[in-house]
Design a protein around this motif. Sequence first.
Motif, PDB file in Angstrom:
ATOM      1  N   GLY A 196       0.815  -1.216   0.000  1.00  0.00           N
ATOM      2  CA  GLY A 196       0.000   0.000   0.000  1.00  0.00           C
ATOM      3  C   GLY A 196       0.845   1.261   0.000  1.00  0.00           C
ATOM      4  O   GLY A 196       0.483   2.267  -0.618  1.00  0.00           O
ATOM      5  N   LEU A 197       1.995   1.209   0.683  1.00  0.00           N
ATOM      6  CA  LEU A 197       2.886   2.365   0.687  1.00  0.00           C
ATOM      7  C   LEU A 197       3.489   2.602  -0.689  1.00  0.00           C
ATOM      8  O   LEU A 197       3.611   3.753  -1.142  1.00  0.00           O
ATOM      9  CB  LEU A 197       3.992   2.147   1.723  1.00  0.00           C
ATOM     10  N   VAL A 198       3.876   1.516  -1.373  1.00  0.00           N
ATOM     11  CA  VAL A 198       4.391   1.648  -2.738  1.00  0.00           C
ATOM     12  C   VAL A 198       3.347   2.309  -3.640  1.00  0.00           C
ATOM     13  O   VAL A 198       3.647   3.229  -4.410  1.00  0.00           O
ATOM     14  CB  VAL A 198       4.794   0.271  -3.297  1.00  0.00           C
ATOM     15  N   PHE A 199       2.097   1.829  -3.542  1.00  0.00           N
ATOM     16  CA  PHE A 199       1.027   2.388  -4.365  1.00  0.00           C
ATOM     17  C   PHE A 199       0.786   3.857  -4.043  1.00  0.00           C
ATOM     18  O   PHE A 199       0.648   4.690  -4.946  1.00  0.00           O
ATOM     19  CB  PHE A 199      -0.253   1.581  -4.143  1.00  0.00           C
ATOM     20  N   THR A 200       0.750   4.193  -2.762  1.00  0.00           N
ATOM     21  CA  THR A 200       0.480   5.573  -2.354  1.00  0.00           C
ATOM     22  C   THR A 200       1.569   6.524  -2.827  1.00  0.00           C
ATOM     23  O   THR A 200       1.288   7.629  -3.324  1.00  0.00           O
ATOM     24  CB  THR A 200       0.342   5.652  -0.818  1.00  0.00           C
ATOM     25  N   VAL A 201       2.832   6.101  -2.689  1.00  0.00           N
ATOM     26  CA  VAL A 201       3.949   6.951  -3.118  1.00  0.00           C
ATOM     27  C   VAL A 201       3.909   7.152  -4.632  1.00  0.00           C
ATOM     28  O   VAL A 201       4.121   8.268  -5.133  1.00  0.00           O
ATOM     29  CB  VAL A 201       5.287   6.342  -2.672  1.00  0.00           C
ATOM     30  N   LEU A 202       3.603   6.083  -5.369  1.00  0.00           N
ATOM     31  CA  LEU A 202       3.539   6.214  -6.831  1.00  0.00           C
ATOM     32  C   LEU A 202       2.413   7.155  -7.247  1.00  0.00           C
ATOM     33  O   LEU A 202       2.582   7.968  -8.178  1.00  0.00           O
ATOM     34  CB  LEU A 202       3.340   4.839  -7.460  1.00  0.00           C
ATOM     35  N   MET A 203       1.280   7.089  -6.566  1.00  0.00           N
ATOM     36  CA  MET A 203       0.193   8.014  -6.874  1.00  0.00           C
ATOM     37  C   MET A 203       0.581   9.456  -6.539  1.00  0.00           C
ATOM     38  O   MET A 203       0.213  10.391  -7.255  1.00  0.00           O
ATOM     39  CB  MET A 203      -1.066   7.626  -6.086  1.00  0.00           C
ATOM     40  N   GLY A 204       1.358   9.622  -5.471  1.00  0.00           N
ATOM     41  CA  GLY A 204       1.856  10.955  -5.155  1.00  0.00           C
ATOM     42  C   GLY A 204       2.789  11.490  -6.224  1.00  0.00           C
ATOM     43  O   GLY A 204       2.751  12.685  -6.562  1.00  0.00           O
ATOM     44  N   ILE A 205       3.610  10.619  -6.775  1.00  0.00           N
ATOM     45  CA  ILE A 205       4.490  11.019  -7.874  1.00  0.00           C
ATOM     46  C   ILE A 205       3.661  11.445  -9.081  1.00  0.00           C
ATOM     47  O   ILE A 205       3.954  12.455  -9.737  1.00  0.00           O
ATOM     48  CB  ILE A 205       5.439   9.857  -8.245  1.00  0.00           C
ATOM     49  N   TRP A 206       2.636  10.673  -9.387  1.00  0.00           N
ATOM     50  CA  TRP A 206       1.801  10.995 -10.552  1.00  0.00           C
ATOM     51  C   TRP A 206       1.079  12.331 -10.357  1.00  0.00           C
ATOM     52  O   TRP A 206       0.991  13.138 -11.289  1.00  0.00           O
ATOM     53  CB  TRP A 206       0.784   9.883 -10.774  1.00  0.00           C
ATOM     54  N   VAL A 207       0.562  12.574  -9.161  1.00  0.00           N
ATOM     55  CA  VAL A 207      -0.161  13.819  -8.891  1.00  0.00           C
ATOM     56  C   VAL A 207       0.766  15.021  -9.027  1.00  0.00           C
ATOM     57  O   VAL A 207       0.378  16.059  -9.601  1.00  0.00           O
ATOM     58  CB  VAL A 207      -0.798  13.778  -7.486  1.00  0.00           C
ATOM     59  N   THR A 208       1.994  14.912  -8.503  1.00  0.00           N
ATOM     60  CA  THR A 208       2.921  16.053  -8.529  1.00  0.00           C
ATOM     61  C   THR A 208       3.656  16.199  -9.853  1.00  0.00           C
ATOM     62  O   THR A 208       4.447  17.130 -10.012  1.00  0.00           O
ATOM     63  CB  THR A 208       3.959  15.910  -7.401  1.00  0.00           C
ATOM     64  N   SER A 209       3.401  15.318 -10.801  1.00  0.00           N
ATOM     65  CA  SER A 209       4.069  15.406 -12.108  1.00  0.00           C
ATOM     66  C   SER A 209       3.056  15.380 -13.247  1.00  0.00           C
ATOM     67  O   SER A 209       2.765  16.398 -13.859  1.00  0.00           O
ATOM     68  CB  SER A 209       5.080  14.268 -12.268  1.00  0.00           C
ATOM     69  N   SER A 210       2.503  14.205 -13.513  1.00  0.00           N
ATOM     70  CA  SER A 210       1.625  14.048 -14.673  1.00  0.00           C
ATOM     71  C   SER A 210       0.341  14.856 -14.530  1.00  0.00           C
ATOM     72  O   SER A 210      -0.061  15.573 -15.463  1.00  0.00           O
ATOM     73  CB  SER A 210       1.299  12.564 -14.873  1.00  0.00           C
ATOM     74  N   LEU A 211      -0.319  14.738 -13.395  1.00  0.00           N
ATOM     75  CA  LEU A 211      -1.564  15.483 -13.219  1.00  0.00           C
ATOM     76  C   LEU A 211      -1.309  16.981 -13.279  1.00  0.00           C
ATOM     77  O   LEU A 211      -2.091  17.728 -13.887  1.00  0.00           O
ATOM     78  CB  LEU A 211      -2.211  15.093 -11.884  1.00  0.00           C
ATOM     79  N   TRP A 212      -0.235  17.438 -12.651  1.00  0.00           N
ATOM     80  CA  TRP A 212       0.111  18.859 -12.728  1.00  0.00           C
ATOM     81  C   TRP A 212       0.356  19.287 -14.167  1.00  0.00           C
ATOM     82  O   TRP A 212      -0.093  20.360 -14.607  1.00  0.00           O
ATOM     83  CB  TRP A 212       1.357  19.128 -11.887  1.00  0.00           C
ATOM     84  N   TYR A 213       1.049  18.458 -14.934  1.00  0.00           N
ATOM     85  CA  TYR A 213       1.336  18.771 -16.335  1.00  0.00           C
ATOM     86  C   TYR A 213       0.035  18.864 -17.148  1.00  0.00           C
ATOM     87  O   TYR A 213      -0.140  19.786 -17.937  1.00  0.00           O
ATOM     88  CB  TYR A 213       2.253  17.695 -16.911  1.00  0.00           C
ATOM     89  N   PHE A 214      -0.852  17.885 -16.969  1.00  0.00           N
ATOM     90  CA  PHE A 214      -2.095  17.877 -17.734  1.00  0.00           C
ATOM     91  C   PHE A 214      -2.976  19.069 -17.396  1.00  0.00           C
ATOM     92  O   PHE A 214      -3.639  19.643 -18.290  1.00  0.00           O
ATOM     93  CB  PHE A 214      -2.855  16.566 -17.483  1.00  0.00           C
ATOM     94  N   THR A 215      -3.025  19.452 -16.131  1.00  0.00           N
ATOM     95  CA  THR A 215      -3.860  20.589 -15.743  1.00  0.00           C
ATOM     96  C   THR A 215      -3.217  21.934 -16.088  1.00  0.00           C
ATOM     97  O   THR A 215      -3.921  22.957 -16.164  1.00  0.00           O
ATOM     98  CB  THR A 215      -4.145  20.541 -14.234  1.00  0.00           C
ATOM     99  N   THR A 216      -1.913  21.940 -16.325  1.00  0.00           N
ATOM    100  CA  THR A 216      -1.207  23.191 -16.657  1.00  0.00           C
ATOM    101  C   THR A 216      -1.071  23.393 -18.148  1.00  0.00           C
ATOM    102  O   THR A 216      -1.325  24.494 -18.678  1.00  0.00           O
ATOM    103  CB  THR A 216       0.182  23.201 -15.995  1.00  0.00           C
ATOM    104  N   PHE A 217      -0.683  22.337 -18.860  1.00  0.00           N
ATOM    105  CA  PHE A 217      -0.409  22.438 -20.300  1.00  0.00           C
ATOM    106  C   PHE A 217      -1.433  21.717 -21.176  1.00  0.00           C
ATOM    107  O   PHE A 217      -1.377  21.816 -22.393  1.00  0.00           O
ATOM    108  CB  PHE A 217       0.988  21.869 -20.610  1.00  0.00           C
ATOM    109  N   GLY A 218      -2.347  20.974 -20.554  1.00  0.00           N
ATOM    110  CA  GLY A 218      -3.346  20.251 -21.327  1.00  0.00           C
ATOM    111  C   GLY A 218      -2.909  18.822 -21.592  1.00  0.00           C
ATOM    112  O   GLY A 218      -1.737  18.465 -21.482  1.00  0.00           O
ATOM    113  N   VAL A 219      -3.894  18.013 -21.954  1.00  0.00           N
ATOM    114  CA  VAL A 219      -3.625  16.617 -22.267  1.00  0.00           C
ATOM    115  C   VAL A 219      -3.220  16.509 -23.721  1.00  0.00           C
ATOM    116  O   VAL A 219      -4.028  16.675 -24.623  1.00  0.00           O
ATOM    117  CB  VAL A 219      -4.862  15.731 -21.987  1.00  0.00           C
ATOM    118  N   GLY A 220      -1.969  16.242 -23.935  1.00  0.00           N
ATOM    119  CA  GLY A 220      -1.443  16.128 -25.285  1.00  0.00           C
ATOM    120  C   GLY A 220      -0.118  15.419 -25.237  1.00  0.00           C
ATOM    121  O   GLY A 220       0.443  15.133 -24.191  1.00  0.00           O
ATOM    122  N   THR A 221       0.378  15.093 -26.431  1.00  0.00           N
ATOM    123  CA  THR A 221       1.657  14.400 -26.521  1.00  0.00           C
ATOM    124  C   THR A 221       2.727  15.312 -27.095  1.00  0.00           C
ATOM    125  O   THR A 221       3.829  14.911 -27.290  1.00  0.00           O
ATOM    126  CB  THR A 221       1.519  13.151 -27.414  1.00  0.00           C
TER     127      THR A 221
END
Length: 221
Positions: A196-221
Amino acid sequence: MTTARRRFETDVGRDFDDGPSVRVLSDPPPAPAPPDPVAAPSTGSGAPPASVLVPLLVGAAVAVALGAYGRMHQPTGIAVNVAGFSSPQAVKVWLGTGAAFFAVVQLLSALAMWGRLGGFSPSWAGGLHRWSGRVAFLLTVPVAVHCLYALGFADYDLRTLLHSLLGCLFFGVFTMKMLALPKRGLAGWVLPVVGGLVFTVLMGIWVTSSLWYFTTFGVGT
């Protein structure tokens, strides 16, 4: 003579009327059964502390080593790029999103294995759990290479600091989980908590990177 005989018969009759005096002895309590020398030891108390301490120390060493390298290494600005993406940053956030997706699959398959999905526990849940975890980890490797080699340990603001800390912590906790997984006699809560700790930390990484990117620059490649 007659009086003596009558007294004798009276005494004998009284004895017979009273009945014999019988002392009833209760059975002695059964002796406790000897311990079974071949009985399996109880694992309720978990493994000895050293069984968990060693993976914990190794995982902590991995996290600290990655953080030290990221801090001392001079960032290059580019490390991983894939054709079809607009930038290495886009590659990073999409690989991280893929890792997060397979981490969710692993979580759901684990719940199915433990019968926590309302009785839904297919036979293929174990295989799905193992392979989704492997794919998730493989997707994180190029992301880690890019972060450490191209960006380093960043602390420009709270988001980048948290992202850097979580990134180092993820590989430390993952190392701990892999070292603890083959050990016998672990307490039942150890692997669920570490997983559960591995999963939680990975979700934290995604929130502080990918989710931030998508909400700032949009969903694109």
